[in-house]
Design a protein around this motif. Structure first.
Motif, PDB file in Angstrom:
ATOM      1  N   HIS A  82      32.477 -55.320  15.923  1.00  0.00           N
ATOM      2  CA  HIS A  82      31.684 -56.228  15.083  1.00  0.00           C
ATOM      3  C   HIS A  82      30.223 -55.794  15.205  1.00  0.00           C
ATOM      4  O   HIS A  82      29.534 -56.204  16.136  1.00  0.00           O
ATOM      5  N   PRO A  83      29.745 -54.934  14.312  1.00  0.00           N
ATOM      6  CA  PRO A  83      28.438 -54.302  14.494  1.00  0.00           C
ATOM      7  C   PRO A  83      27.254 -55.197  14.137  1.00  0.00           C
ATOM      8  O   PRO A  83      26.451 -54.874  13.278  1.00  0.00           O
ATOM      9  N   GLU A  84      27.158 -56.318  14.803  1.00  0.00           N
ATOM     10  CA  GLU A  84      26.004 -57.207  14.673  1.00  0.00           C
ATOM     11  C   GLU A  84      25.173 -57.073  15.944  1.00  0.00           C
ATOM     12  O   GLU A  84      25.728 -57.032  17.045  1.00  0.00           O
ATOM     13  N   PRO A  85      23.850 -56.989  15.818  1.00  0.00           N
ATOM     14  CA  PRO A  85      22.999 -56.766  17.001  1.00  0.00           C
ATOM     15  C   PRO A  85      23.250 -57.740  18.150  1.00  0.00           C
ATOM     16  O   PRO A  85      23.359 -57.317  19.306  1.00  0.00           O
ATOM     17  N   TYR A  86      23.371 -59.044  17.868  1.00  0.00           N
ATOM     18  CA  TYR A  86      23.573 -60.021  18.951  1.00  0.00           C
ATOM     19  C   TYR A  86      24.893 -59.778  19.661  1.00  0.00           C
ATOM     20  O   TYR A  86      25.007 -59.926  20.877  1.00  0.00           O
ATOM     21  N   PHE A  87      25.926 -59.391  18.906  1.00  0.00           N
ATOM     22  CA  PHE A  87      27.247 -59.194  19.472  1.00  0.00           C
ATOM     23  C   PHE A  87      27.277 -57.942  20.359  1.00  0.00           C
ATOM     24  O   PHE A  87      27.842 -57.945  21.452  1.00  0.00           O
ATOM     25  N   VAL A  88      26.648 -56.886  19.892  1.00  0.00           N
ATOM     26  CA  VAL A  88      26.585 -55.653  20.675  1.00  0.00           C
ATOM     27  C   VAL A  88      25.800 -55.888  21.961  1.00  0.00           C
ATOM     28  O   VAL A  88      26.192 -55.415  23.029  1.00  0.00           O
ATOM     29  N   LEU A  89      24.717 -56.647  21.873  1.00  0.00           N
ATOM     30  CA  LEU A  89      23.945 -56.977  23.073  1.00  0.00           C
ATOM     31  C   LEU A  89      24.804 -57.777  24.057  1.00  0.00           C
ATOM     32  O   LEU A  89      24.774 -57.531  25.265  1.00  0.00           O
ATOM     33  N   ALA A  90      25.584 -58.719  23.552  1.00  0.00           N
ATOM     34  CA  ALA A  90      26.478 -59.487  24.424  1.00  0.00           C
ATOM     35  C   ALA A  90      27.463 -58.553  25.136  1.00  0.00           C
ATOM     36  O   ALA A  90      27.685 -58.680  26.346  1.00  0.00           O
ATOM     37  N   LEU A  91      28.028 -57.594  24.405  1.00  0.00           N
ATOM     38  CA  LEU A  91      28.955 -56.646  25.030  1.00  0.00           C
ATOM     39  C   LEU A  91      28.249 -55.766  26.057  1.00  0.00           C
ATOM     40  O   LEU A  91      28.823 -55.466  27.109  1.00  0.00           O
ATOM     41  N   GLU A  92      27.029 -55.367  25.771  1.00  0.00           N
ATOM     42  CA  GLU A  92      26.273 -54.554  26.741  1.00  0.00           C
ATOM     43  C   GLU A  92      26.052 -55.330  28.034  1.00  0.00           C
ATOM     44  O   GLU A  92      26.212 -54.784  29.127  1.00  0.00           O
ATOM     45  N   ILE A  93      25.693 -56.597  27.912  1.00  0.00           N
ATOM     46  CA  ILE A  93      25.489 -57.430  29.106  1.00  0.00           C
ATOM     47  C   ILE A  93      26.807 -57.600  29.857  1.00  0.00           C
ATOM     48  O   ILE A  93      26.880 -57.405  31.069  1.00  0.00           O
ATOM     49  N   LEU A  94      27.862 -57.964  29.134  1.00  0.00           N
ATOM     50  CA  LEU A  94      29.158 -58.211  29.770  1.00  0.00           C
ATOM     51  C   LEU A  94      29.720 -56.952  30.428  1.00  0.00           C
ATOM     52  O   LEU A  94      30.376 -57.036  31.470  1.00  0.00           O
ATOM     53  N   SER A  95      29.439 -55.796  29.850  1.00  0.00           N
ATOM     54  CA  SER A  95      29.986 -54.546  30.402  1.00  0.00           C
ATOM     55  C   SER A  95      29.433 -54.233  31.789  1.00  0.00           C
ATOM     56  O   SER A  95      30.016 -53.432  32.512  1.00  0.00           O
ATOM     57  N   ARG A  96      28.374 -54.886  32.184  1.00  0.00           N
ATOM     58  CA  ARG A  96      27.837 -54.712  33.542  1.00  0.00           C
ATOM     59  C   ARG A  96      28.685 -55.443  34.580  1.00  0.00           C
ATOM     60  O   ARG A  96      28.579 -55.177  35.766  1.00  0.00           O
ATOM     61  N   PHE A  97      29.508 -56.376  34.107  1.00  0.00           N
ATOM     62  CA  PHE A  97      30.296 -57.212  35.007  1.00  0.00           C
ATOM     63  C   PHE A  97      31.806 -57.011  34.877  1.00  0.00           C
ATOM     64  O   PHE A  97      32.547 -57.295  35.808  1.00  0.00           O
ATOM     65  N   VAL A  98      32.243 -56.587  33.709  1.00  0.00           N
ATOM     66  CA  VAL A  98      33.676 -56.500  33.443  1.00  0.00           C
ATOM     67  C   VAL A  98      33.915 -55.375  32.427  1.00  0.00           C
ATOM     68  O   VAL A  98      33.088 -55.151  31.546  1.00  0.00           O
ATOM     69  N   PRO A  99      35.026 -54.649  32.553  1.00  0.00           N
ATOM     70  CA  PRO A  99      35.312 -53.589  31.576  1.00  0.00           C
ATOM     71  C   PRO A  99      35.484 -54.156  30.165  1.00  0.00           C
ATOM     72  O   PRO A  99      36.051 -55.238  29.982  1.00  0.00           O
ATOM     73  N   VAL A 100      35.011 -53.421  29.182  1.00  0.00           N
ATOM     74  CA  VAL A 100      35.111 -53.830  27.777  1.00  0.00           C
ATOM     75  C   VAL A 100      36.066 -52.896  27.048  1.00  0.00           C
ATOM     76  O   VAL A 100      35.959 -51.671  27.143  1.00  0.00           O
ATOM     77  N   VAL A 101      36.995 -53.498  26.326  1.00  0.00           N
ATOM     78  CA  VAL A 101      37.928 -52.792  25.445  1.00  0.00           C
ATOM     79  C   VAL A 101      37.556 -53.197  24.022  1.00  0.00           C
ATOM     80  O   VAL A 101      37.304 -54.373  23.766  1.00  0.00           O
ATOM     81  N   VAL A 102      37.530 -52.243  23.118  1.00  0.00           N
ATOM     82  CA  VAL A 102      37.169 -52.541  21.735  1.00  0.00           C
ATOM     83  C   VAL A 102      38.276 -52.082  20.806  1.00  0.00           C
ATOM     84  O   VAL A 102      38.757 -50.948  20.913  1.00  0.00           O
ATOM     85  N   THR A 103      38.695 -52.979  19.904  1.00  0.00           N
ATOM     86  CA  THR A 103      39.620 -52.593  18.848  1.00  0.00           C
ATOM     87  C   THR A 103      38.797 -52.071  17.681  1.00  0.00           C
ATOM     88  O   THR A 103      37.919 -52.768  17.176  1.00  0.00           O
ATOM     89  N   VAL A 104      39.076 -50.844  17.295  1.00  0.00           N
ATOM     90  CA  VAL A 104      38.400 -50.204  16.168  1.00  0.00           C
ATOM     91  C   VAL A 104      39.393 -50.191  15.012  1.00  0.00           C
ATOM     92  O   VAL A 104      40.386 -49.472  15.051  1.00  0.00           O
ATOM     93  N   HIS A 105      39.127 -50.995  14.007  1.00  0.00           N
ATOM     94  CA  HIS A 105      40.053 -51.101  12.880  1.00  0.00           C
ATOM     95  C   HIS A 105      39.889 -49.958  11.889  1.00  0.00           C
ATOM     96  O   HIS A 105      40.812 -49.651  11.144  1.00  0.00           O
ATOM     97  N   ASP A 106      38.720 -49.362  11.860  1.00  0.00           N
ATOM     98  CA  ASP A 106      38.467 -48.339  10.854  1.00  0.00           C
ATOM     99  C   ASP A 106      37.533 -47.267  11.413  1.00  0.00           C
ATOM    100  O   ASP A 106      36.330 -47.311  11.188  1.00  0.00           O
TER     101      ASP A 106
END
Length: 186
Positions: A82-106
């Motif tokens: 979901h390429p929205e700035p706020y969402f990407v920032l949330a994932l960047e913060i969370l990735s410091r604490f927990v692994p992030v998996v992303v579903t890429v639909h396209d």
């Protein structure tokens, strides 16, 4: 984006582990299956809605995504791309604490509006994919595209067939509407 898939996957996962599913409230309201929240909650999970219509909504969503996720203490965060700035920032913060998996639909956007949107949001798409420890795609074609275009190692890209969660529940299967056509994929 893809809230219907998120709810279905959450319901299935909730049979095996606690699930916190957070999605845009407007999108959730369009995919309202009777009892879906109760089914997920019965197994210790939750569906949380947030808004993303205004700039203030997005700031609140960023705070909610991070705080509620960290309070939930997940083993992994699985996000839809979901390429929205706020969402990407949330994932960047969370990735410091927990692994992030992303579903890429396209992995390779379609032409037309999808392609225009992807080009405008390319920096956020690239940041999201760099954050991801693992990428999930919906078929071998998409996997090949990810490996070719994104430089992902083969052991970081997994294929999960998309349609497996779209099997209708008992009583949901209806006679087809004459003249209806479903276009799916490329």
């Amino acid at each position: 984006m893809y809230v219907d898939l998120g709810v279905l996957y959450s319901r299935s996962l909730s049979e095996h582990c606690a699930v916190l599913y957070m999605a845009d409230g407007a999108a959730l309201s369009q995919f309202d299956r009777p009892g879906q929240e109760a089914e997920i909650a019965a197994n210790g999970g939750r569906i949380v809605a947030f808004r993303q219509q205004s700039r203030l909504d997005k700031i609140k969503a960023l705070a909610a995504l991070v705080s509620r996720t960290l309070a939930f203490r997940p083993d992994v965060v699985h996000a839809q791309e979901h390429p929205e700035p706020y969402f990407v920032l949330a994932l960047e913060i969370l990735s410091r604490f927990v692994p992030v998996v992303v579903t890429v639909h396209d992995p390779a956007p379609h032409s037309g509006r999808d392609g225009d949107y992807a080009r405008r949001r390319a920096p956020y798409i690239q940041r999201t994919r760099r954050i991801a420890k693992v990428a999930v795609v919906h078929g071998d074609y998409c996997r090949g595209s990810m490996l070719e275009q994104e430089g992902f190692d083969a052991d970081r890209v997994f294929t999960i067939p998309l349609a497996t969660c779209l099997i209708p529940e008992a009583g949901e299967l209806r006679e087809p509407t004459p003249g209806g056509i479903l276009f799916f994929g490329r």
